[in-house]
Design an enzyme around this catalytic site. Sequence first.
Site, PDB file in Angstrom:
ATOM      1  N   SER A 163      39.678 -26.139 -21.717  1.00 50.04           N
ATOM      2  CA  SER A 163      40.374 -27.327 -22.189  1.00 50.04           C
ATOM      3  C   SER A 163      41.840 -27.288 -21.741  1.00 50.04           C
ATOM      4  CB  SER A 163      40.219 -27.445 -23.711  1.00 50.04           C
ATOM      5  OG  SER A 163      40.512 -28.741 -24.171  1.00 50.04           O
ATOM      6  N   HIS A 201      32.109 -29.327 -26.698  1.00 52.45           N
ATOM      7  CA  HIS A 201      33.354 -28.970 -26.017  1.00 52.45           C
ATOM      8  C   HIS A 201      33.674 -27.476 -26.088  1.00 52.45           C
ATOM      9  CE1 HIS A 201      37.205 -29.590 -24.203  1.00 52.45           C
ATOM     10  NE2 HIS A 201      37.898 -29.274 -25.274  1.00 52.45           N
TER      11      HIS A 201
END
Length: 255
Positions: free
Chosen positions: A83, A235
């Site tokens: 990320s 995620h």
Amino acid sequence: MLHSHSLGKGPNLIILHGLFGSGDNWRSVAKALSDRFQVHCLDLPNHGQSPWTEQLNYPSFADAVRDWIDANGIKHTHLIGHSMGGKTAMQLALSGDTDWLQKLVIVDIAPRDYPPHHQDIFAALDAIDLSQFSDRRGVESALMEHGVRDLGIRQFLLKSLYRNDENQLAWRFNLELLKSSYDGIAKAPDFTAPFTGPTLFIKGMNSHYISRDDQPAIEERFPHAQAKLIEGAGHWPHAEKPRAFMRILEGFLPE
């Protein structure tokens, strides 16, 4: 100097965490890899136990990581970033100065601008006065009351809760700077030159952070990139599907 913890022996491998996180989030992955690598989990600036700074953007993150690499005498390393840490890793890889970088792994992020999507978390963190709480349980309840319904996200945020020198609860991340610098966090990393080394993008199949529309930008910046999907993961595929994640890493990183 960035805070880090290292374990294992062998070729160097650096791991960079995501927004609101710390290197400690990757301890289980580091332990699993420590029989093959010397793994270094870094706390990025304004996160974990690393220093707070006056600015927050990907060039400054990348500079801090390079300073850490140089200070520790590391000449070659593999690099994993998730990320925000993935964008930092891309910033380093796309700088044009990459003789030190061997293999690159980007976890569930693309080299592009993202629309704001952490407003609910910032609003909840802003609404909580930590001085009114004596323990983590109370803070967790407050996070839920202020809209952080997902248990995993609450637990993730609470990993950055600690007692400061005055024995008061505090966040390890620099909340005010993260808020004021959020536009910079959402931006794509700078692109100076493509990284032509081996690159792997790992995507959680249930995540929307990487889409088909990102493929041209990825191919332009990382011409030798390959991609792997992890079914049933979002995620945080390294935390949600650790066995599948480790199998992919072990297949990509050298023996």
